[in-house]
Structure formats: C-alpha cells, structure tokens
Design an enzyme around this catalytic site. Structure first.
Site, mmCIF file in Angstrom:
data_model
loop_
_atom_site.group_PDB
_atom_site.id
_atom_site.type_symbol
_atom_site.label_atom_id
_atom_site.label_comp_id
_atom_site.label_asym_id
_atom_site.label_seq_id
_atom_site.Cartn_x
_atom_site.Cartn_y
_atom_site.Cartn_z
ATOM 1 N N GLY A 715 0.801 -1.232 0.000
ATOM 2 C CA GLY A 715 0.000 0.000 0.000
ATOM 3 C C GLY A 715 0.819 1.261 0.000
ATOM 4 O O GLY A 715 0.271 2.351 0.052
ATOM 5 N N PRO A 752 5.385 -4.437 -0.562
ATOM 6 C CA PRO A 752 5.010 -3.420 -1.540
ATOM 7 C C PRO A 752 5.077 -3.957 -2.968
ATOM 8 O O PRO A 752 5.887 -4.843 -3.256
ATOM 9 C CB PRO A 752 6.083 -2.348 -1.343
ATOM 10 C CG PRO A 752 7.267 -3.091 -0.820
ATOM 11 C CD PRO A 752 6.725 -4.219 0.010
ATOM 12 N N ARG A 754 3.387 -1.744 -6.076
ATOM 13 C CA ARG A 754 3.331 -0.517 -6.837
ATOM 14 C C ARG A 754 4.493 0.449 -6.533
ATOM 15 O O ARG A 754 5.055 1.058 -7.427
ATOM 16 C CB ARG A 754 1.984 0.104 -6.437
ATOM 17 C CG ARG A 754 1.760 1.450 -6.764
ATOM 18 C CD ARG A 754 0.330 1.854 -6.387
ATOM 19 N NE ARG A 754 0.200 3.194 -6.864
ATOM 20 C CZ ARG A 754 0.170 3.493 -8.130
ATOM 21 N NH1 ARG A 754 0.186 2.549 -9.051
ATOM 22 N NH2 ARG A 754 0.123 4.732 -8.511
ATOM 23 N N TYR A 794 -10.167 2.583 -12.025
ATOM 24 C CA TYR A 794 -10.069 3.240 -10.704
ATOM 25 C C TYR A 794 -10.120 4.751 -10.795
ATOM 26 O O TYR A 794 -9.751 5.422 -9.824
ATOM 27 C CB TYR A 794 -8.707 2.994 -10.046
ATOM 28 C CG TYR A 794 -8.167 1.614 -9.966
ATOM 29 C CD1 TYR A 794 -8.915 0.593 -9.410
ATOM 30 C CD2 TYR A 794 -6.858 1.371 -10.362
ATOM 31 C CE1 TYR A 794 -8.345 -0.666 -9.291
ATOM 32 C CE2 TYR A 794 -6.301 0.113 -10.239
ATOM 33 C CZ TYR A 794 -7.051 -0.904 -9.700
ATOM 34 O OH TYR A 794 -6.486 -2.138 -9.558
ATOM 35 N N CYS A 821 -13.656 0.359 -28.472
ATOM 36 C CA CYS A 821 -15.063 0.726 -28.600
ATOM 37 C C CYS A 821 -15.764 0.658 -27.243
ATOM 38 O O CYS A 821 -16.524 -0.270 -26.961
ATOM 39 C CB CYS A 821 -15.744 -0.167 -29.619
ATOM 40 S SG CYS A 821 -15.181 0.263 -31.257
ATOM 41 N N GLU A 822 -15.457 1.604 -26.414
ATOM 42 C CA GLU A 822 -16.057 1.762 -25.088
ATOM 43 C C GLU A 822 -15.985 3.246 -24.785
ATOM 44 O O GLU A 822 -14.931 3.860 -24.988
ATOM 45 C CB GLU A 822 -15.211 1.050 -24.006
ATOM 46 C CG GLU A 822 -15.260 -0.439 -24.007
ATOM 47 C CD GLU A 822 -16.550 -1.006 -23.461
ATOM 48 O OE1 GLU A 822 -17.235 -0.301 -22.671
ATOM 49 O OE2 GLU A 822 -16.883 -2.132 -23.828
#
Ligand code: ADP
Ligand code: ASP
Ligand code: MG
Length: 870
Positions: A715, A752, A754, A794, A821-822
């Site tokens: 985190g 950890p 990220r 997110y 295509c979104e």
C-alpha cells in the site's frame, strides 16, 4: 529609496492598498509596504493605504471590552497593548512618540470612562477603534521617516454608518455598514493635499460623531469603501497568503490559488467562510466595477487573485470549499404547522425581535430548522434562551450547537451535482443536520457537528479534484497549489527519469507503438530506499503489480522475497528465479481453489489464509503447517474505493469477530498460526498509517501463542499528481522503529508492489486522430484501455505529455482517448499537453504498476508490448 518629489496631477488615478494585521506588525513588513506604495507612486498613482490593527491587538481590545467590570484586568491588558506598540516604535527607530502616545492616553482615559463598568456598546466601539488608530499612526510616522510623504486621515470623517432595517444595537455599534458612492469632490480635495495617504480600516462614525465598528475583519471593507469613494483604479488587499485559494490553504495544503474570480463567486466564497476577504467588501467595489486584487505582502512578486466582472472562457467548475464554525442550529418542530398560514411569519418574527439574522433554512412538513451565524449575530446563551422562550408557544424548540457549515462554491452548482457523488458519499457517512442549496445556484452547504469539519475539508477538497468537479486543469482560473508556492514548483516529487531518456524513448517509439518501457535503475533505487528502513525484517515484492522477469531478477538481486496471489504466480517466480528458496515465497490467495493451497504447501511455500472456509472445510490439508492469518482490521484506506481492502464491503481477510473460530479450527487440525497479516489498501501516502496498523496487529498478536511475524502488507503510495507529496520514507522508518521497539518480539514484514515499479514504467503511444465535438477536443492514441485500464477502472490519474513536443507550451484542454469501442476508453480527462499532431509520441507516466499485467486483447487489439531499457 529614490522617491519622486513632484506632486501628481489632480486627476492621477487612485490605488487603494489595504494591509492586514500580520502585514503591519513588524518593521520589515513596513519596509515591504513602503516598497509597494513607492512602486505605485512611481507609476503615477495616488495611493491610499488602509491598515488593520497590529495582529492580535483587536483581540486584546475585545478582551478589555469583555472584562469591562474588572478594572485591574482591563489595565493589565492595556499595559500589554502599550508595550506592543512601544516595542514596534523602538524597532522603527522613530524620532518622536507624541502622536502614538496621544492615542494611548486616549485609550487610558477610556478605562476610566463612566461607560466602562457596564461595558456599553458605544464604549466598546471606541475602544476597538484604537487598534487601527494606533497602527495607522505608527505607519504614518515610519513612512514619513523613510522619506515617503504620507498624510494621516481619520476614516470616520469619510464613512457614515447607516443603520440597517431591524438592526439590533450590537450590530449598529459593532457590525455597521456604510453606503458609499464615488465622490469626485473628495478625490479632488485629497489630491490637493498630497499623493500618499494612510487611514484606518474597521471604523466609521454615527450621525453624532460617535465611533462605529464594521465587524471583525472589516478593514477589507474599509478599503473597498475608499475604492468606491475615490473610484480607484484598483483595490489591493495585501495579506499573509498570496490570494484566495480553493480552500483555506493553512488547512488544505493542496488548495489551489484562484487566479481569477468574478465578484459573485468571490462574494460567495467570502460569505461562506474564507476569512481572507471580509464578506461585505465585495459589494461596494462591485457596484462601481472597481477590480479587487488579493496579494501577499511578503511575496509581492506573486500574481495573487484578481476579482472583477465575469471571467471569460472559464469552465464550469467548483471553485472552493469553505467552512464556518460556531454555527447554531435552531430546530423548530410543530405538528400543526403543515400548510398553516402564518406559522413561518410567527417564528421568524421572534428572530427579528431578538435582532437575529437567519442564515440557512431547511423545512419539512413538521419542522423548520434555521442556522445562525456568529459573525452576523450576538449569540449569547442569554439571547438564545430568550429566543427559545418566545418560540415555545408555536413549536418544540431544539438548539444544536456547535456546528460547522461546510460549503462547496461554484457558479452553476445544480449542473454539477452529478460530479458530487463522492462528496455526497462522504457526507452520507456523517450525521448531517441540514443541507441547503442556495437559490443563486452558487453554493451547496452541509451543516455537521463542528468537531467533524477540520478533518472533513481536506478530504472533500481531494475528492472534488478527483471527480473533476473542481477543474484545476483550467489555467484561466486555477493557479499553483499552496504547497507548490511554499516549496517552489521545482518540488514536484514525481520521478521523471523519462525526461532525461527522452531520445531513447523516441527511438523506441519510432520502431513501433504502443510500448511499455521500464527503467530498472528506478526499480533498484526504490528498492534500496526501502531496504534502508531498519525496522523491516523482510521485504517482499508483490509481483502482481508487474511480474516482468527482468524486474523479478533485479529485485531478487536487491534481496527481496516475493509475494504471490495465485499458483501461477508462484510457478512464474520459481521458473524465473530457480535459486530462490521456496521459503522466500509468500502465497496470499483470495477465494482460490483448494488445489492451489495444496500445491503451495507441498512446495514449501508460506501460505496465508484469508477466510474461515479453507481452515474449516479443508483443515486437514494444513495439519502440521505454519500458516499466516490475514485479518481485516475493519476499515480500508486507499486512493479509490476499488483499492480499499478492509471493511465488510471488501472481500479480503477474516473479520475480527471470526478470529476465535479460525483459531479453534487451526487448533483442531494442528495448524500453527505463526504470522498475522493485514493489508488495508493501496496508494497510501501517510507514513503514520502503518504505525497504527502495526499497533493494532501487535496487540492482537499478543493474544496468540506462536505468532512471530507481523506482515503489514503493502500500500505504499507514489505521488501521481504534481501536488502530491511523496511518502516520507524517513517518517515511515521512524514510525516503524518506534512501534518495533514497543513490540520487539515480532518480525516485521512488508509487501510493496506498486511502490517499486509504478514510476519505473511509461506507456508510449502514437497520436492517431484528432477530433472536436462542440467545445470538447479529443486526442486519439493507438493505446487505450486494452493497454492501460487503470483510468477506466479506478479513475486513476496518470501524467500525460506529448513527448515529441515536450518543451512546447501547453495547448488547449483535451480528452486523451484510446481506440477501443467503449466510452470509458479514456486515459486522461481535461489535459493540457503541447498541441498534438497525428504521429506525435505521447507518454503516459507512472505506468509500471498494474499496466501491462492488466492488459487485454479486447477488440482483438494487441496491447502494448514491454521493453526494458538497458
Ligand atoms: P489579514 O490580517 O491580512 O486581514 P486574515 O487573517 O483576515 O488576514 O485573512 C487571511 C487568512 O485567511 C489566511 O491566513 C488564511 O488562513 C485564511 N483563509 C481562509 N480561507 C481562505 C481561502 N479560501 N483562501 C485564502 N486564505 C484563506
Ligand atoms: N482589526 C480588525 C479585526 O481584527 C479588522 C481587520 O483586521 O480587518 O477584526
Ligand atoms: Mg482580514
């Protein structure tokens, strides 16, 4: 200083400059004032200076007013005031003290005045006026001594207080208003006397010459009155912050400077609590369209806030969040009120009789609740109980205090409601007493218990930016953050290795795009930063963030163990690092099938259980094994709801009330719980967070017999926006060292992901097409959510730059979108990159974590391939 000696022409334009309490409290500040005024004068402007009392002096005078019956206390306070002014006088090395002592003697007389023992309001007003009379006198002495000829004026000669309808005696004396219109005769008469003047803020006079006070903070309003009277070119409010901010910058360091505001918005921000401007100071200048500027006395070079008529081309946006404390709510409950003619007239009449001005109103079938603001009212318990007695014949009365009114301000509030869902959710978790949406469509106010406000406002400010309700990208309105101004823009904490390796990156992109590019040097640097934290006994890399083999090898070389969340991840690590002992692999699956646990146990991998089910249903599998138990401490943390991993709404961990049952099953099957694990979320930048998690876990672990390891999870956040402060590793090290010392019996592990890899990776894409629809401009890239899904998943914010034109000035605001295509296929909303052309290479920063590993072949488009820089 070289001062012009000639007198200006009679029609030279006026500038009114107002200096607040801190701006007039020391000699160096007065030197700044002399420079600021001298610069205006040198440009051919006639200057009128308005000053507040030295900081704290009005409070001292008010204290005398409150202690009126106690003569010795009054004298003690008086002597403090004398000393404060004498000290500044000495520091200013002025030739004569006569003028100053004249006012101090008058103040002394007021202590002996017949009105003092009863504390009469006329006496209090005269008393309070002395702060400004003294400061303006010192100022005039000092500026003249420095060679800037400055004429002292008594503001009471210019401003006549005008009683307001139904105004009580308190308001008449201590919160008076003045009606001012431009008067060329006054301007001409003053021009005949000189070029530079100094006068008091805060004071006016009554018809009979008695002194009236304009209300706390009212010196700003005096400056506006002078601005209107003289039809000045501008009114400048010089204070201790460089402008009006999107929130009180002392409370919210990420608050952004509001570079430009229209009168109505500035009015609303001031009225709803931003102390930097007195609420009544906008109206006088607005009427005559004199611009108002807010600037920092200590940093005059900063541009400040300009307030004037409409700001052209500004996007619809929340501009600020403000709060007022000390609010009293009066809730009036009546069964018989529904559609009863005259009920409101009756109750409001009671407020009127007590001279109370009502601020917010909420009404229901049987209830009306109103708020009373202490800055408009004398809210003593005496007044309130008399009010309640008068209301009782009509309704049941309840007084709720102290409350805070928290207000979100922005033109066109109703059209922004859909962007406020996160803000509403935040309030949803609290006990909100009253919600009010102003009929001018400029504000939305929530009244909550006062104690909640301070913690709430920084959170709401961050949510408003994240939801893009506050369009901080709009450079026409939003300037730098307070934090940036305090530390300098160079303090951007984000890693920018890619700037120095731009040529390498462009060469890679020239071969093919889209591409993820990783810099292993950055991964190593992050790893070494963590490894230096002595309190942590073992670091694991949570490889779900990025399982690239080169990254695993680099971290293995740095001494990291590994944390896996699937059996395939375990196998991947073992294949990539054949010499890694299985004991250095931690397996922390969630809702995984039974075979995965079995395989891990058989391989000698450490297993963490995060549910009752495995131990209850497959307990025999764990017989004789050491296991870790993942607990849910109850509340999640993190940068988005979807990354919070604590609390009942999160699927992870065993809740505290099931721990006993878990232990019983473990005992039955002969499994040993040798470690506790908690991971509450990701992207956390507050070093103190882990201290509290460790303490909670350690006290829990003391109830177990064999727990040796406390695993605090990961985190650890990395800054993504320019204003984000980095995680303070020294603070983290200190916090962990402290808790480790308190519980030395446990080994401390962390995992950890990220933190190690996010900044080490960038996504390179090429501009495919440009489009414009209405006011919205799109830049299309050959990488979309199939390569990087975080923005869609997110609402993650990634810095995006035009790498081809890195040094060009920012162009228009654009939506950066991909080819999928979104309609959610957006990589960045409302960005200002250098103007893009087809074929330009665009870089999406901080894409090393949860980038490539989450990519898909949706639309059968190949996601970006990965390249590691040598
Ligand atoms: P002065 O003494 O110069 O009149 P004030 O103390 O009255 O100064 O007003 C300046 C203070 O207003 C700042 O120091 C800051 O703490 C406070 N403040 C509250 N809200 C805001 C805001 N939105 N923008 C800027 N300052 C604010
Ligand atoms: N000195 C006054 C006060 O403290 C007025 C002002 O500073 O604006 O309220
Ligand atoms: Mg002020």
């Amino acid at each position: 200083m070289n001062l012009p000696t000639e007198t200006l022409p009679t029609d030279a334009p006026w500038i009114v400059v107002k200096f607040g309490g801190t701006s007039v409290s020391t000699r160096p500040r007065w030197d700044n004032i002399a420079t600021i005024v001298g610069a205006h004068r040198a440009k051919g402007k006639r200057v009128l200076i308005v000053v507040s009392a030295l900081s704290g002096i009005t409070d001292q005078l008010k204290a005398i007013g409150e202690a009126h019956a106690d003569a010795s206390r009054c004298r003690e306070l008086y002597l403090g005031i004398v000393e404060r002014h004498h000290a500044l006088y000495r520091d200013m090395q002025l030739p004569s003290r006569n003028a100053l002592d004249g006012w101090l003697a008058r103040l002394d007389q007021l202590l002996g005045d017949a009105r003092r023992p009863a504390g009469e309001l006329s006496w209090q007003a005269e008393l309070l006026a002395h702060g400004e009379l003294l400061s303006s006198t010192l100022g005039a002495l000092y500026l003249n001594a420095r060679g800037l000829t400055t004429h002292w004026l008594d503001s009471r000669e210019f401003f006549l207080a005008r009683p307001q309808p139904n105004q009580g005696a308190w308001g008449r004396w201590l919160s008076a208003s003045v009606e001012v219109a431009p008067d060329p005769a006054v301007a001409t008469a003053l021009a005949a006397r000189g070029d530079v003047f100094i006068a008091q803020g805060f004071i006016a006079r009554h018809d009979d010459g008695a002194t009236a006070i304009l209300g706390r903070g009212g010196s700003d309003t005096s400056a506006s009155y002078f601005g209107a009277l003289l039809k000045a070119e501008a009114v400048e409010i010089w204070t201790d912050v460089p402008g009006m901010f999107s929130a009180n910058p002392r409370q919210v360091p990420d608050a952004r400077l509001l570079s430009r505001l229209d009168y109505a918005e500035a009015q609303e921000i001031a009225t709803t609590g931003a102390k930097v401007l007195h609420p009544r100071c906008i109206h006088p200048v607005r009427e005559v369209r004199v611009p108002l500027v807010i600037k920092d006395t200590n940093r005059p070079e900063l541009p400040g806030t300009a307030i004037g008529p409409n700001v052209a081309h500004a996007a619809t946006s929340i501009k600020a969040i403000s709060s007022r404390k000390g609010i009293t709510l009066v809730s009036m409950e009546s069964i018989g009120m529904w559609q009863q003619v005259g009920f409101l007239a009756d109750v409001f009449d009671a407020f009127k009789r007590h001279g109370l001005s009502v601020d917010l109103i909420g009404s229901a079938e049987t209830n009306v609740t109103v708020s009373l603001d202490p800055s408009d009212n004398l809210l003593t318990s005496d007044v309130l109980s008399r009010l309640c007695a008068d209301l009782e014949p009509f309704c049941r009365v309840k007084v709720i205090a102290p409350c805070a009114a928290v207000t979100v301000v922005g033109r066109g509030m109703r059209s922004m409601l859909h962007k406020l869902s996160a803000v509403l959710a935040e309030f949803g978790a609290l006990d909100v007493h009253l919600i009010s949406q102003s009929s001018n469509n400029l504000n939305l106010t929530f009244v909550v218990d006062e104690a909640l406000a301070d913690a709430l406002i920084p959170r709401l400010h961050a949510l408003l930016i994240r939801a893009e309700a506050m369009r901080v990208d709009d450079a026409a309105v939003f300037g730098p953050s307070w934090r940036e101004l305090a530390h300098g823009a160079g303090d951007d904490a984000r890693a920018t290795w890619w700037r120095t390796r731009r040529d390498d990156l462009l060469a890679i992109a020239a071969e093919a795009t889209p591409r993820y590019v990783y810099d292993l040097g950055h991964v190593r640097a992050q790893a070494r930063g963590l490894a230096a934290i002595g309190a942590v006994d073992r670091w694991h890399y949570a490889l779900k963030a990025n399982p690239h083999a080169d990254i695993l090898r680099a971290l293995h070389a740095e001494g990291f163990a590994f944390e896996c969340v699937s059996w395939d991840e375990v196998e991947h690590v073992r294949r990539t690092l054949p010499d890694l002992p299985c004991e250095r692999i931690l397996f922390t699956p969630n809702f995984a099938p039974r075979e995965e646990y079995r395989a891990a146990l058989a391989a000698g991998v450490r297993v963490t259980l995060d549910a009752l089910h495995p131990i209850a249903e497959w307990g025999a599998d764990f017989a004789g094994h050491d296991i870790l138990l993942r607990v849910d401490l109850g509340a999640g943390r993190g940068h988005h709801d979807k990354v919070k991993t604590g609390g009942a709404q999160s699927k992870f961990g065993v809740s505290l009330d099931e721990i006993e049952a878990f232990r019983a099953h473990a005992r039955t099957h002969g499994a040993r719980i040798t470690g506790l694990h908690a991971h509450l979320g990701s992207g956390i930048l507050d070093a103190q967070h882990w201290r509290s998690v460790y303490v909670q876990m350690a006290s829990l672990a003391e109830q177990f017999n064999r727990v040796e390891v406390l695993d605090l999870g990961g985190g650890l956040g990395v800054p993504s926006r320019p204003e984000d402060a980095p995680l303070d590793l020294d603070a983290l090290a200190a916090a962990l060292a402290e808790v480790k010392q308190a519980y030395p019996q446990f080994k401390l592990w962390m995992e950890p992901g990220r933190y190690l890899v996010a900044e080490a990776g960038v996504l390179l894409a090429r501009v495919t097409q440009l489009k414009r629809k209405g006011d919205v401009r799109y830049v299309g890239l050959d990488a979309g959510m199939n390569s990087l899904i975080r923005p869609a998943l997110y609402e993650a914010w990634h810095d995006i730059v035009n790498l081809t034109r890195l040094d060009d000035a920012p162009g228009e605001v654009v939506q950066v979108v991909g080819p999928i295509c979104e309609s959610g296929d957006t990589l960045g909303n409302h960005r200002r990159l250098a103007t893009c052309a087809e074929g330009d290479v665009v870089l999406v920063a901080e894409a090393g974590a949860y980038g490539a590993v989450m990519a898909s072949r949706y639309n059968l488009r190949e996601p970006a391939a990965e390249i590691v820089l040598p």
